[in-house]
Scaffold this active site. Structure first.
Site, PDB file in Angstrom:
ATOM      1  N   SER A  87      49.728  39.939  31.807  1.00 16.58           N
ATOM      2  CA  SER A  87      49.108  40.427  33.044  1.00 16.58           C
ATOM      3  C   SER A  87      48.071  39.484  33.611  1.00 16.58           C
ATOM      4  O   SER A  87      47.571  39.693  34.711  1.00 16.58           O
ATOM      5  CB  SER A  87      48.395  41.750  32.769  1.00 16.58           C
ATOM      6  OG  SER A  87      49.235  42.622  32.085  1.00 16.58           O
ATOM      7  N   THR A 185      45.464  44.068  34.378  1.00 15.41           N
ATOM      8  CA  THR A 185      44.368  43.218  34.862  1.00 15.41           C
ATOM      9  C   THR A 185      43.085  43.457  34.074  1.00 15.41           C
ATOM     10  O   THR A 185      42.739  44.607  33.792  1.00 15.41           O
ATOM     11  CB  THR A 185      44.108  43.579  36.337  1.00 15.41           C
ATOM     12  OG1 THR A 185      45.250  43.207  37.091  1.00 15.41           O
ATOM     13  CG2 THR A 185      42.869  42.893  36.896  1.00 15.41           C
ATOM     14  N   THR A 203      43.599  38.244  36.999  1.00 16.51           N
ATOM     15  CA  THR A 203      44.932  38.856  36.965  1.00 16.51           C
ATOM     16  C   THR A 203      46.009  37.868  37.376  1.00 16.51           C
ATOM     17  O   THR A 203      45.731  36.896  38.092  1.00 16.51           O
ATOM     18  CB  THR A 203      44.985  40.056  37.934  1.00 16.51           C
ATOM     19  OG1 THR A 203      46.205  40.786  37.739  1.00 16.51           O
ATOM     20  CG2 THR A 203      44.898  39.625  39.388  1.00 16.51           C
ATOM     21  N   ARG A 213      51.555  37.040  47.873  1.00 16.23           N
ATOM     22  CA  ARG A 213      50.793  38.297  47.867  1.00 16.23           C
ATOM     23  C   ARG A 213      49.498  38.140  47.037  1.00 16.23           C
ATOM     24  O   ARG A 213      49.499  37.596  45.950  1.00 16.23           O
ATOM     25  CB  ARG A 213      51.655  39.413  47.279  1.00 16.23           C
ATOM     26  CG  ARG A 213      50.981  40.791  47.206  1.00 16.23           C
ATOM     27  CD  ARG A 213      50.390  41.038  45.840  1.00 16.23           C
ATOM     28  NE  ARG A 213      49.845  42.393  45.710  1.00 16.23           N
ATOM     29  CZ  ARG A 213      49.074  42.786  44.689  1.00 16.23           C
ATOM     30  NH1 ARG A 213      48.781  41.933  43.728  1.00 16.23           N
ATOM     31  NH2 ARG A 213      48.620  44.010  44.631  1.00 16.23           N
ATOM     32  N   VAL A 214      48.414  38.646  47.581  1.00 16.27           N
ATOM     33  CA  VAL A 214      47.140  38.689  46.863  1.00 16.27           C
ATOM     34  C   VAL A 214      46.697  40.144  46.823  1.00 16.27           C
ATOM     35  O   VAL A 214      46.764  40.854  47.837  1.00 16.27           O
ATOM     36  CB  VAL A 214      46.079  37.813  47.575  1.00 16.27           C
ATOM     37  CG1 VAL A 214      44.705  38.013  46.955  1.00 16.27           C
ATOM     38  CG2 VAL A 214      46.481  36.340  47.514  1.00 16.27           C
ATOM     39  N   GLY A 215      46.240  40.597  45.665  1.00 13.98           N
ATOM     40  CA  GLY A 215      45.826  41.995  45.518  1.00 13.98           C
ATOM     41  C   GLY A 215      44.325  42.166  45.600  1.00 13.98           C
ATOM     42  O   GLY A 215      43.611  41.362  46.205  1.00 13.98           O
ATOM     43  N   ASP A 216      43.852  43.219  44.966  1.00 16.39           N
ATOM     44  CA  ASP A 216      42.426  43.560  45.010  1.00 16.39           C
ATOM     45  C   ASP A 216      41.561  42.682  44.121  1.00 16.39           C
ATOM     46  O   ASP A 216      40.374  42.487  44.390  1.00 16.39           O
ATOM     47  CB  ASP A 216      42.242  45.015  44.542  1.00 16.39           C
ATOM     48  CG  ASP A 216      42.725  45.181  43.094  1.00 16.39           C
ATOM     49  OD1 ASP A 216      43.893  44.839  42.823  1.00 16.39           O
ATOM     50  OD2 ASP A 216      41.931  45.622  42.243  1.00 16.39           O
ATOM     51  N   THR A 236      41.712  48.222  38.268  1.00 16.80           N
ATOM     52  CA  THR A 236      43.043  47.747  37.913  1.00 16.80           C
ATOM     53  C   THR A 236      44.062  48.713  38.502  1.00 16.80           C
ATOM     54  O   THR A 236      43.731  49.857  38.816  1.00 16.80           O
ATOM     55  CB  THR A 236      43.216  47.669  36.381  1.00 16.80           C
ATOM     56  OG1 THR A 236      44.544  47.210  36.075  1.00 16.80           O
ATOM     57  CG2 THR A 236      42.986  49.014  35.719  1.00 16.80           C
ATOM     58  N   GLY A 237      45.279  48.242  38.647  1.00 16.43           N
ATOM     59  CA  GLY A 237      46.317  49.121  39.184  1.00 16.43           C
ATOM     60  C   GLY A 237      46.906  48.540  40.462  1.00 16.43           C
ATOM     61  O   GLY A 237      46.868  47.332  40.684  1.00 16.43           O
ATOM     62  N   GLY A 239      46.970  47.212  43.611  1.00 15.92           N
ATOM     63  CA  GLY A 239      45.861  46.602  44.334  1.00 15.92           C
ATOM     64  C   GLY A 239      45.741  46.986  45.793  1.00 15.92           C
ATOM     65  O   GLY A 239      44.640  47.016  46.346  1.00 15.92           O
TER      66      GLY A 239
END
Ligand code: ASP
Length: 326
Positions: A87, A185, A203, A213-216, A236-237, A239
């Site tokens: 992860s 994460t 992460t 793609r970029v998450g939180d 986490t989760g 994003g």
């Protein structure tokens, strides 16, 4: 909200295997408030998921005289370097094109931040994020520019795609199931001997996400936030849910009003569930962890299966916070 499915349990197994079987697992039902009370001594480190090796590494750094910033960096580097942790960092599951792209951020006790997004070929994005904080006038550097910056700072370019991650990706392509998957994460918060708090988050993002793609996780206020007047939070989760609600910032602001960490995490999850009522059917996960400047901690998640790691001088514990569904 994009369609998402629950995190994969197989990723957890390898991490659990490295932890002593005698380490107590404490549920809220068996007295989280009591645990909170006992844990208010500093130094303390709190992390998302079963990252007890990371919280232990963070405390060890502090006990050797390191700062909270050194501690959260050292903590995040543990899963980053571990090929069995699929992860984060080296060995992280790739995007849908089979490319490993990493996101990370770090925040110091003055509220200054550094962040890298869409970074390839560098095993320790958290250390690059720290360099962004300390060596540049910027907060966030992305993609090619982040890689060039990392190399200029002496970081080595490496292949991060392990055989195991490549095989998982090949199976995913074969299965023809194009949903991204959230997983484990690391978000980590630590208070050092001087009572200063810092935070970090690292992460490889949603597994099999769209390329780019970029998450939180690298977004200050979404994946992590720290304010030394109040405390910190990390996430986490899935994003996209945190990006659209800025959950970590929200939790810190709720704690500023005197709300305890676990209740503040619950309120941030409630906010998500109100905004996306369809999530009540299940299929999504968000887990928060929070630590206030007094050393009280808590967490909350949408679904079961989430845990938080807590270490202090004396022990490493895994806490299972409450969750919204079921
Ligand atoms: N929050 C991460 C992201 O959306 C994924 C995770 O926590 O598993 O990139």
């Amino acid at each position: 909200m994009k369609s998402m499915i629950k995190r994969r349990n197989f990723i957890k197994g390898s991490v659990l295997g490295a932890i002593s079987a005698t380490t107590p697992i404490v549920s809220r039902a068996s007295g989280l408030f009591e645990v909170n009370k006992r844990s208010s001594r500093k130094p303390i480190a709190v992390a998302t998921w079963d990252n007890r090796r990371a919280t232990r590494a963070a405390i060890d750094v502090i006990l050797k005289g390191g700062s909270a910033l050194d501690a959260v960096e050292a903590g995040a580097r543990v899963p980053e370097a571990d090929p069995e942790d699929m992860s984060v960092g080296y060995g992280g599951l790739p995007d849908r094109d089979g490319i490993v792209t990493l996101d990370a951020c770090i925040m110091d006790e003055f509220g200054k931040a550094g962040s890298v997004t869409f970074l390839q070929h560098i095993k320790h994005p958290i250390s690059v994020a720290r360099k962004v904080l300390e060596e540049t006038p910027h907060v966030m550097i992305s993609g090619e520019g982040a890689l060039e910056f990392a190399v200029s700072q002496g970081f080595e370019k490496e292949n991060l795609l392990t055989d195991e991650a490549r095989k998982a990706w090949e199976k995913w392509v074969e299965d023809n199931d194009y949903r991204p998957i959230n997983h484990d994460t690391i978000g980590i918060l630590a208070i050092d001997e001087k009572g200063k708090m810092c935070g970090a988050c690292s992460t490889s993002g949603l597994a099999f996400k769209m390329h780019g793609r970029v998450g939180d996780s690298p977004v200050i206020g979404a994946g992590m936030y720290v304010d030394n007047e109040v405390g910190g939070a990390c996430a986490t989760g899935d994003g996209e849910l945190m990006l659209e609600t800025l959950g970590s910032f929200l939790i810190v602001e709720l704690m500023r009003q005197g709300i305890k960490p676990d209740e503040a995490c619950k309120m941030a999850v409630d906010r998500i569930m109100k905004k996306y009522p369809e999530l009540k059917k299940g299929g999504a996960q968000v887990g928060y962890a929070a630590l206030n400047i007094k050393g009280e901690f808590g967490g909350f998640s949408i679904d079961k299966g989430y845990s938080i790691a807590v270490s202090d001088k004396d022990q490493d514990r895994l806490i299972v916070p409450d969750h919204y569904l079921g």
